[in-house]
Design a protein around this motif. Structure first.
Motif, PDB file in Angstrom:
ATOM      1  N   VAL A   1      -2.917  -2.702  -2.804  1.00 60.74           N
ATOM      2  CA  VAL A   1      -2.938  -3.768  -3.803  1.00 60.74           C
ATOM      3  C   VAL A   1      -3.068  -5.097  -3.076  1.00 60.74           C
ATOM      4  CG1 VAL A   1      -1.675  -4.952  -5.638  1.00 60.74           C
ATOM      5  CG2 VAL A   1      -1.561  -2.473  -5.462  1.00 60.74           C
TER       6      VAL A   1
ATOM      7  N   LYS B   1      -6.281  -3.525  -7.222  1.00 59.63           N
ATOM      8  CA  LYS B   1      -5.828  -2.253  -6.669  1.00 59.63           C
ATOM      9  C   LYS B   1      -7.038  -1.453  -6.221  1.00 59.63           C
ATOM     10  CE  LYS B   1      -2.951   1.772  -7.623  1.00 59.63           C
ATOM     11  NZ  LYS B   1      -1.821   1.401  -6.766  1.00 59.63           N
TER      12      LYS B   1
ATOM     13  N   TYR C   1     -11.726   0.550  -7.999  1.00 62.53           N
ATOM     14  CA  TYR C   1     -10.745  -0.526  -8.000  1.00 62.53           C
ATOM     15  C   TYR C   1     -10.392  -0.924  -9.431  1.00 62.53           C
ATOM     16  CZ  TYR C   1     -14.675  -3.690  -9.027  1.00 62.53           C
ATOM     17  OH  TYR C   1     -15.755  -4.297  -9.619  1.00 62.53           O
TER      18      TYR C   1
ATOM     19  N   GLY D   1       2.376  -4.765  -6.405  1.00 63.52           N
ATOM     20  CA  GLY D   1       1.068  -4.727  -6.993  1.00 63.52           C
ATOM     21  C   GLY D   1       1.108  -4.014  -8.310  1.00 63.52           C
TER      22      GLY D   1
ATOM     23  N   THR E   1       2.476  -9.865  -7.979  1.00 62.31           N
ATOM     24  CA  THR E   1       3.066  -8.783  -8.739  1.00 62.31           C
ATOM     25  C   THR E   1       4.219  -8.260  -7.922  1.00 62.31           C
ATOM     26  OG1 THR E   1       1.480  -7.332  -7.718  1.00 62.31           O
ATOM     27  CG2 THR E   1       0.964  -8.109  -9.909  1.00 62.31           C
TER      28      THR E   1
ATOM     29  N   THR F   1       4.277  -2.314 -15.624  1.00 64.88           N
ATOM     30  CA  THR F   1       3.066  -2.114 -14.827  1.00 64.88           C
ATOM     31  C   THR F   1       2.647  -0.646 -14.861  1.00 64.88           C
ATOM     32  OG1 THR F   1       4.184  -1.584 -12.748  1.00 64.88           O
ATOM     33  CG2 THR F   1       3.887  -3.908 -13.265  1.00 64.88           C
ATOM     34  N   ASP F   2       1.457  -0.389 -14.335  1.00 63.58           N
ATOM     35  CA  ASP F   2       0.945   0.968 -14.095  1.00 63.58           C
ATOM     36  C   ASP F   2       0.447   1.708 -15.321  1.00 63.58           C
ATOM     37  OD1 ASP F   2       1.469   0.542 -11.502  1.00 63.58           O
ATOM     38  OD2 ASP F   2       2.745   2.262 -11.194  1.00 63.58           O
TER      39      ASP F   2
ATOM     40  N   HIS G   1       0.851  -1.188   0.000  1.00 59.63           N
ATOM     41  CA  HIS G   1       0.000   0.000   0.000  1.00 59.63           C
ATOM     42  C   HIS G   1       0.885   1.235   0.000  1.00 59.63           C
ATOM     43  CE1 HIS G   1       0.736   0.741   4.337  1.00 59.63           C
ATOM     44  NE2 HIS G   1       0.646  -0.573   4.452  1.00 59.63           N
TER      45      HIS G   1
ATOM     46  N   ALA H   1      -4.559  -9.487  -9.293  1.00 59.09           N
ATOM     47  CA  ALA H   1      -4.155  -8.401  -8.399  1.00 59.09           C
ATOM     48  C   ALA H   1      -5.248  -7.340  -8.439  1.00 59.09           C
ATOM     49  CB  ALA H   1      -2.824  -7.808  -8.835  1.00 59.09           C
TER      50      ALA H   1
ATOM     51  N   ASP I   1       0.525   0.405  -9.811  1.00 62.75           N
ATOM     52  CA  ASP I   1       0.632   1.517  -8.866  1.00 62.75           C
ATOM     53  C   ASP I   1       1.045   2.743  -9.618  1.00 62.75           C
ATOM     54  OD1 ASP I   1       1.120   3.202  -6.850  1.00 62.75           O
ATOM     55  OD2 ASP I   1       3.087   2.427  -6.439  1.00 62.75           O
TER      56      ASP I   1
ATOM     57  N   GLU J   1       3.283   1.216  -4.301  1.00 61.77           N
ATOM     58  CA  GLU J   1       2.554   0.269  -3.471  1.00 61.77           C
ATOM     59  C   GLU J   1       3.456  -0.625  -2.654  1.00 61.77           C
ATOM     60  OE1 GLU J   1      -0.464   0.603  -3.296  1.00 61.77           O
ATOM     61  OE2 GLU J   1      -0.772   1.890  -4.994  1.00 61.77           O
TER      62      GLU J   1
END
Length: 404
Positions: A25, A40, A82, A401, A373, A148-149, A19, A38, A404, A390
């Motif tokens: 996450v 979020k 989410y 996660g 993740t 990611t992200d 977090h 996963a 993020d 995260e």
């Protein structure tokens, strides 16, 4: 939120992975499709525009590529937004870099080529990541690279500026493109610059610029020339060293496109130097790549002396712009809000950092007993202009996660 929560009557939350400023996450079970995912949970204050969140999540969901963490679903649960994403069995590139030091040039190039391929797909969809850094790159147990992200940075950023309402810079100082440091809109070329910073760090063990404060680093991105990687580590092939500097061009128009970067990097293959010639560096096995036949690139025809003259002519203007930008940032929020990337090595000589081969277990290997993740390395944080990672309190070394 407890571990027994059933989100949207479908996602059973099982374990908190991490977090941070953006939210939490969780590892979760999709009870409809019978798979691990996963999830979020985004803080309400980070997504005041629900419609924009929906559009950005849909955009990220269209990025179907093996080098991008997939977004499966999104919605609202008790007024909390989410995202549901792919759960990667692996760890972050930040962890890998922290444990292994520098990477063999061939392996670093393979990672960067996969990153460029994922970014190229996103850019064709009109999506700009805005925060490429090792902590936002996953490496699976099969050595597949996944960014990611996607979508997250986009809906927390304003399309016309790199500042938030409070004056924070959105992005990480070590990897921030010059145009973004000057408060200009993010471009696909901004992701290319950040990719160049990551590749530079994998090859040399340090980002291209370092300073006592985030602002000092940002200033260098605008008006300082990076030291050629081959000067910091002689075993780096000269063509690769030169190409990294092309990725780091101050002018966005002079950087190669991500598609070109993926093609060029995929065609490069070098033989690692014998171990006895470099006692401080143990090369990893070469990563398979396509036959070496670099494509011609008319965009790379500009001479470096000319770049230096143009850089010098813009130095004064760039410095003034960053000074104005810094004022906004200082008023709005501290530039040192934390980072999940590993701190640069204390020694200014990256060649003295021992590299652990991909096939050799590091001192503290990332655990891969269960799919997660990747969360970033527990190494001390380096300066960052926003604190939304995260993995600050993530579970062990399993991973971060996604999203993020």
């Amino acid at each position: 939120m407890g571990a027994q929560v059933l989100l949207a009557d479908r996602y059973q939350l099982q374990e908190l992975l991490g977090h941070g400023a953006m939210g939490e996450v969780w590892r979760a079970a999709d009870e409809v499709l019978g798979r691990l995912v996963a999830v979020k949970l985004v803080r309400a204050e980070e997504t005041t525009d629900t419609e924009r969140f929906r559009m950005e999540a849909q955009t990220a969901g269209r990025l179907n590529h093996p080098n991008v963490v997939s977004v499966y679903d999104f919605g609202s649960h008790h007024d909390q937004l989410y995202l549901v994403m792919e759960l990667v069995d692996g760890w972050s590139l930040a962890q890998e870099r922290s444990m292994r030091g520098v990477l063999d040039p061939q392996e670093a190039v393979s990672i960067a080529a996969q990153m460029a391929a994922g970014l190229s797909t996103a850019h064709r969809q009109g999506v700009i990541h805005r925060d490429i850094k090792p902590a936002n790159v996953m490496i699976s147990t099969e050595r597949t690279v996944k960014i990611t992200d996607f979508g997250i940075a986009r809906f927390t950023d304003d399309a016309s500026s790199t500042l938030t309402a409070t004056g924070k810079i959105l992005g990480t100082a070590d990897y921030l493109a010059p145009e973004r440091a000057l408060g200009r809109p993010a471009l696909p070329a901004s992701d290319v610059y950040s990719l160049g910073c990551v590749l530079y760090e994998l090859l040399t063990g340090r980002p291209p610029f370092r300073g006592a404060t985030s602002l000092a680093v940002v200033q260098q991105h605008v008006d300082a020339a990076a030291t050629p990687p081959a000067q910091l580590r002689p075993e780096i092939p000269e063509p690769l060293s030169e190409y990294v500097l092309q990725l780091l061009a101050k002018d966005p128009g002079r950087r190669p496109a991500t598609e070109h970067a993926a093609d060029w990097l995929n065609t490069q293959q070098w033989t690692p130097p014998p171990a006895e010639n470099d006692a401080a560096f143990i090369p990893a096995p070469p990563i398979p790549s396509s036959p070496p036949s670099p494509p011609a690139d008319t965009r790379m025809s500009h001479s470096r002396p000319r770049d230096r003259r143009r850089l010098a002519s813009k130095a004064a203007l760039g410095g003034a712009a960053v000074a104005l930008f810094a004022g906004a940032a200082v008023i709005g929020a501290s530039l040192n809000s934390g980072d999940d990337s590993p701190s640069p090595p204390a020694s200014p000589t990256p060649a003295t950092v021992r590299s652990v081969p991909a096939g050799e277990a590091p001192t503290s290997p990332p655990t891969t007993a269960s799919p997660t993740t990747a969360i970033p390395s527990p190494a001390p944080p380096s300066p960052e202009t926003r604190g939304d990672d995260e993995d600050r309190k993530g579970k062990g070394k399993h991973g971060k996660g996604s999203g993020d």
